[in-house]
Design a protein around this motif. Structure first.
Motif, PDB file in Angstrom:
ATOM      1  N   LEU A  36       0.833  -1.194   0.000  1.00  0.00           N
ATOM      2  CA  LEU A  36       0.000   0.000   0.000  1.00  0.00           C
ATOM      3  C   LEU A  36       0.874   1.254   0.000  1.00  0.00           C
ATOM      4  O   LEU A  36       0.569   2.240  -0.685  1.00  0.00           O
ATOM      5  CB  LEU A  36      -0.923  -0.008   1.218  1.00  0.00           C
ATOM      6  N   ALA A  37       1.975   1.218   0.750  1.00  0.00           N
ATOM      7  CA  ALA A  37       2.903   2.350   0.762  1.00  0.00           C
ATOM      8  C   ALA A  37       3.494   2.582  -0.628  1.00  0.00           C
ATOM      9  O   ALA A  37       3.641   3.735  -1.071  1.00  0.00           O
ATOM     10  CB  ALA A  37       4.017   2.106   1.782  1.00  0.00           C
ATOM     11  N   ASN A  38       3.819   1.501  -1.320  1.00  0.00           N
ATOM     12  CA  ASN A  38       4.350   1.638  -2.682  1.00  0.00           C
ATOM     13  C   ASN A  38       3.309   2.277  -3.596  1.00  0.00           C
ATOM     14  O   ASN A  38       3.642   3.129  -4.438  1.00  0.00           O
ATOM     15  CB  ASN A  38       4.754   0.263  -3.224  1.00  0.00           C
ATOM     16  N   LEU A  50       3.404   9.103   4.112  1.00  0.00           N
ATOM     17  CA  LEU A  50       3.937   7.748   4.247  1.00  0.00           C
ATOM     18  C   LEU A  50       4.284   7.436   5.697  1.00  0.00           C
ATOM     19  O   LEU A  50       4.120   6.295   6.148  1.00  0.00           O
ATOM     20  CB  LEU A  50       5.157   7.576   3.349  1.00  0.00           C
ATOM     21  N   ALA A  51       4.762   8.438   6.426  1.00  0.00           N
ATOM     22  CA  ALA A  51       5.064   8.229   7.849  1.00  0.00           C
ATOM     23  C   ALA A  51       3.787   7.915   8.623  1.00  0.00           C
ATOM     24  O   ALA A  51       3.778   7.062   9.520  1.00  0.00           O
ATOM     25  CB  ALA A  51       5.746   9.462   8.426  1.00  0.00           C
ATOM     26  N   ALA A  52       2.701   8.596   8.271  1.00  0.00           N
ATOM     27  CA  ALA A  52       1.418   8.314   8.922  1.00  0.00           C
ATOM     28  C   ALA A  52       0.980   6.889   8.632  1.00  0.00           C
ATOM     29  O   ALA A  52       0.513   6.167   9.523  1.00  0.00           O
ATOM     30  CB  ALA A  52       0.361   9.307   8.440  1.00  0.00           C
ATOM     31  N   LEU A  53       1.153   6.461   7.394  1.00  0.00           N
ATOM     32  CA  LEU A  53       0.798   5.085   7.036  1.00  0.00           C
ATOM     33  C   LEU A  53       1.659   4.093   7.807  1.00  0.00           C
ATOM     34  O   LEU A  53       1.164   3.059   8.276  1.00  0.00           O
ATOM     35  CB  LEU A  53       0.980   4.881   5.526  1.00  0.00           C
ATOM     36  N   GLY A  54       2.939   4.411   7.974  1.00  0.00           N
ATOM     37  CA  GLY A  54       3.831   3.511   8.699  1.00  0.00           C
ATOM     38  C   GLY A  54       3.394   3.288  10.127  1.00  0.00           C
ATOM     39  O   GLY A  54       3.638   2.209  10.699  1.00  0.00           O
ATOM     40  N   SER A  55       2.742   4.277  10.718  1.00  0.00           N
ATOM     41  CA  SER A  55       2.288   4.159  12.112  1.00  0.00           C
ATOM     42  C   SER A  55       0.887   3.582  12.233  1.00  0.00           C
ATOM     43  O   SER A  55       0.411   3.343  13.347  1.00  0.00           O
ATOM     44  CB  SER A  55       2.325   5.545  12.778  1.00  0.00           C
ATOM     45  N   LEU A 140      -9.788   3.124   8.199  1.00  0.00           N
ATOM     46  CA  LEU A 140      -9.768   2.772   6.780  1.00  0.00           C
ATOM     47  C   LEU A 140      -8.792   1.642   6.494  1.00  0.00           C
ATOM     48  O   LEU A 140      -9.078   0.754   5.673  1.00  0.00           O
ATOM     49  CB  LEU A 140      -9.416   3.997   5.942  1.00  0.00           C
ATOM     50  N   ILE A 141      -7.656   1.657   7.157  1.00  0.00           N
ATOM     51  CA  ILE A 141      -6.691   0.571   6.981  1.00  0.00           C
ATOM     52  C   ILE A 141      -7.325  -0.757   7.401  1.00  0.00           C
ATOM     53  O   ILE A 141      -7.195  -1.785   6.723  1.00  0.00           O
ATOM     54  CB  ILE A 141      -5.417   0.847   7.804  1.00  0.00           C
ATOM     55  N   PRO A 155     -10.087   2.257  -1.826  1.00  0.00           N
ATOM     56  CA  PRO A 155      -9.888   3.488  -2.610  1.00  0.00           C
ATOM     57  C   PRO A 155      -9.870   4.766  -1.782  1.00  0.00           C
ATOM     58  O   PRO A 155      -9.557   5.830  -2.321  1.00  0.00           O
ATOM     59  CB  PRO A 155     -11.089   3.487  -3.571  1.00  0.00           C
ATOM     60  N   GLN A 156     -10.198   4.669  -0.485  1.00  0.00           N
ATOM     61  CA  GLN A 156     -10.202   5.867   0.361  1.00  0.00           C
ATOM     62  C   GLN A 156      -8.863   6.121   1.053  1.00  0.00           C
ATOM     63  O   GLN A 156      -8.635   7.213   1.574  1.00  0.00           O
ATOM     64  CB  GLN A 156     -11.299   5.742   1.433  1.00  0.00           C
ATOM     65  N   VAL A 157      -7.988   5.123   1.060  1.00  0.00           N
ATOM     66  CA  VAL A 157      -6.757   5.248   1.852  1.00  0.00           C
ATOM     67  C   VAL A 157      -5.800   6.269   1.249  1.00  0.00           C
ATOM     68  O   VAL A 157      -5.305   7.173   1.943  1.00  0.00           O
ATOM     69  CB  VAL A 157      -6.074   3.873   2.008  1.00  0.00           C
ATOM     70  N   VAL A 158      -5.506   6.168  -0.045  1.00  0.00           N
ATOM     71  CA  VAL A 158      -4.553   7.103  -0.662  1.00  0.00           C
ATOM     72  C   VAL A 158      -5.063   8.545  -0.605  1.00  0.00           C
ATOM     73  O   VAL A 158      -4.286   9.460  -0.303  1.00  0.00           O
ATOM     74  CB  VAL A 158      -4.220   6.662  -2.097  1.00  0.00           C
ATOM     75  N   PRO A 159      -6.346   8.810  -0.864  1.00  0.00           N
ATOM     76  CA  PRO A 159      -6.832  10.191  -0.688  1.00  0.00           C
ATOM     77  C   PRO A 159      -6.625  10.715   0.732  1.00  0.00           C
ATOM     78  O   PRO A 159      -6.254  11.882   0.906  1.00  0.00           O
ATOM     79  CB  PRO A 159      -8.320  10.084  -1.031  1.00  0.00           C
TER      80      PRO A 159
END
Length: 392
Positions: A36-38, A50-55, A140-141, A155-159
């Motif tokens: 998902l990060a990619n 990306l840092a927010a996603l990492g946490s 959402l994750i 589809p809501q995660v990247v936005p």
């Protein structure tokens, strides 16, 4: 008045158009999140997002809420009686007056009447008072990784990551359990693509700024196909006998045709042909309340797929526009709880897709009921009764 930058809107298109990268639900979480990060990086999300996603972590409480939506097992009368409170009617009228210039702007720019926007504002958060306390990104994750409805939430995660990366929202933004944010519970894709900076302060703030909330909500509704200057629902009276198989939201006919079948205004006066087509909706069967449902009512179902919720929202908007409370009529007793599940199981055994044995009278269950009522030569009104259950 400014819209969110074209760059953000373009980024949303890019993010949602990219090929799916390892979107298999339920996979190893660390690997799934890295993929998902990619995807997010390829869509232009920077290091802050990306840092927010990492946490981000999975939240089991979100799944508990997703599995426990029993409120929609209530009848339309029960649900609307609870949701259309004197508090919401009073404050809805007050807010329509207080923010009249923004409601007027919303109708001018997007064709959506103020009462329609105000009704969603009331039902979703009591005008911003209760916006939810779930971490939106974790929610959402969790729902995107879960296998029940990943196609709705992935589809809501990247936005959301884009909004965080650009500083529009904080990384720990809170909202509803299903990832909606702000005073009318807007999903990140709509926040990103349709956010309106109504007060011109350079920020689209859907959590704290009513003017932004009103204009963004109107823009979202317009984007779903709202038709300017047209009604959404009107309460009507149906005769004791008619061709019930002709009723239903999707069977839209000219009002002159409904008049021939004996449908009248609520007060018994003849319908006035307005050149539009509408379906006759009977949320509690042929003996209960009845409404003409126009094309604009279909837009409500793009906000929420529950017919009970959407009809309540549409009726609250009508109340805020000056209409009286609907007449209950004298509906037959419906099925609830285990009896409703038993009916769904019988329908499923006959090959119908009822959307799950959950005791909720959803669109699929109602349509299956109509088909069986037709086969059994019962009045085709989509209402589950003990008679129908016995016949099955």
């Amino acid at each position: 008045m400014k819209l969110l930058s074209k760059a953000l809107a373009a980024l949303l298109v890019t993010a949602t158009a990219l090929p799916a990268i390892a979107q298999e639900c339920g996979a190893d979480f660390a690997t799934w999140k890295q993929n998902l990060a990619n995807e997010a990086r390829a869509a232009g999300v920077g290091e802050k997002g990306l840092a927010a996603l990492g946490s981000a972590t999975l939240d089991p409480k979100v799944l508990e809420r997703d599995r426990a939506q029993g409120v929609f097992s209530q009848t339309f009368a029960q649900f609307s009686d609870r949701m259309i409170s004197s508090y919401r009617l009073k404050n809805g009228a007050a807010n329509l007056q207080k923010y009249a210039q923004y409601f007027a702007k919303g109708e001018q720019d997007y064709g959506v009447p103020g009462p329609v926007v105000a009704a969603f504002w009331a039902l979703e958060t009591d005008f911003g008072a209760v916006q939810g306390n779930f971490n939106s990104l974790n929610a959402l994750i969790t729902l995107a990784h879960d296998c029940r409805r990943p196609d709705l939430f992935r589809p809501q995660v990247v936005p959301l990551l884009t909004l965080i990366d650009r500083g529009v929202l904080p990384a720990d933004v809170k909202g509803a359990w299903a990832g909606e944010i702000g005073q009318t519970q807007i999903l990140p894709s709509d926040y990103l693509a349709r956010g309106v900076d109504a007060d011109g302060d350079g920020v689209v703030d859907l959590r704290n700024t009513p003017s932004d909330v009103i204009l963004t909500t109107a823009r979202k509704i317009e984007s779903r196909g709202w038709k300017r200057g047209q009604p959404w629902i009107e309460e009507v009276r149906v005769p004791a006998e008619m061709a019930w198989e002709m009723t239903g939201r999707t069977n839209k006919l000219p009002l002159a045709e409904w008049t021939k079948m004996g449908v009248t205004n609520r007060d018994g006066s003849p319908l006035q042909d307005n050149g539009l087509k509408a379906g006759v909706v009977l949320p509690m069967g042929r003996k209960g309340p009845a409404f003409l449902a126009y094309d604009n009512y279909d837009v409500y179902l793009q906000w929420n797929q529950s017919a009970t919720y959407t009809l309540t929202a549409a009726h609250l908007a009508a109340r805020l526009a000056g209409q009286p409370a609907f007449g209950l009529g004298n509906p037959d007793a419906g099925l609830t709880g285990e009896a409703m599940k038993a009916l769904q199981q019988k329908l499923a055994d006959k090959g119908y897709d009822v959307g799950g044995i959950d005791g909720i009278l959803g669109t699929n269950t109602r349509e299956a009921i109509r088909q069986e009522q037709m086969r059994l030569k019962l009045p085709v009104d989509g209402w589950p009764t003990q008679e129908l259950l016995a016949n099955l």
